[in-house]
Design a protein around this motif. Structure first.
Motif, short mmCIF file in Angstrom:
data_model
loop_
_atom_site.label_atom_id
_atom_site.label_comp_id
_atom_site.label_asym_id
_atom_site.label_seq_id
_atom_site.Cartn_x
_atom_site.Cartn_y
_atom_site.Cartn_z
N ILE A 9 0.92 -1.28 -0.10
CA ILE A 9 -0.04 -0.19 0.03
C ILE A 9 1.03 1.25 -0.06
CG2 ILE A 9 -1.63 1.19 1.53
CD1 ILE A 9 -2.82 -1.29 2.45
N ASN A 61 -10.89 3.60 2.39
CA ASN A 61 -10.29 2.89 1.41
C ASN A 61 -9.63 1.55 1.69
OD1 ASN A 61 -11.33 4.44 -0.89
ND2 ASN A 61 -9.38 5.35 -0.65
N TYR A 62 -9.43 1.22 3.11
CA TYR A 62 -8.58 0.28 3.47
C TYR A 62 -9.22 -0.63 4.81
CZ TYR A 62 -5.11 1.81 0.39
OH TYR A 62 -4.33 2.17 -0.94
N LYS A 81 -6.49 -4.73 3.18
CA LYS A 81 -6.71 -4.69 1.84
C LYS A 81 -7.30 -3.20 1.44
CE LYS A 81 -5.87 -9.11 0.57
NZ LYS A 81 -5.35 -9.19 -0.91
N HIS A 82 -7.68 -2.94 0.22
CA HIS A 82 -7.93 -1.99 -0.43
C HIS A 82 -9.55 -2.56 -0.11
CE1 HIS A 82 -9.84 0.89 -3.03
NE2 HIS A 82 -9.04 1.39 -2.99
N GLN A 85 -10.99 -4.88 -2.74
CA GLN A 85 -10.41 -6.56 -2.85
C GLN A 85 -10.94 -7.28 -2.06
OE1 GLN A 85 -6.21 -5.17 -1.72
NE2 GLN A 85 -5.59 -6.00 -3.43
#
Length: 88
Positions: A9, A61-62, A81-82, A85
């Motif tokens: 990331i 976003n994560y 993870k994003h 995902q």
């Protein structure tokens, strides 16, 4: 795997904004740290994920995927993870 996720990331963000990478990485870590005192602050995992997996939105976003090891009084961070995902 979570440490590798975080490194990836940071590397990805560095491509567009190298000056923001360290600060952003620390922000994610700061969001995760309260799990040590309140391990159930995240929600149970997504349908289809393992019953022991919990998730914490550390940034819009994560998502941090983790599990609580009650007998060891430990929180194990599994993945970062994003949001787009899958958890695996």
């Amino acid at each position: 795997m979570a440490e590798a996720d975080l490194d990836n990331i940071i590397d990805y963000i560095a491509q567009d904004n190298p000056t923001r990478t360290e600060e952003f990485g620390q922000e994610l870590r700061d969001k995760i740290l309260p799990l040590t005192q309140n391990p159930k602050m995240g929600r149970t995992g997504r349908p289809g994920s393992s019953a022991f997996v919990r998730e914490l939105v550390a940034h819009r976003n994560y998502i941090v995927f983790y599990r609580v090891l009650d007998e060891a009084c430990t929180v194990e961070i599994l993945r970062v993870k994003h949001a787009a995902q899958q958890s695996s």
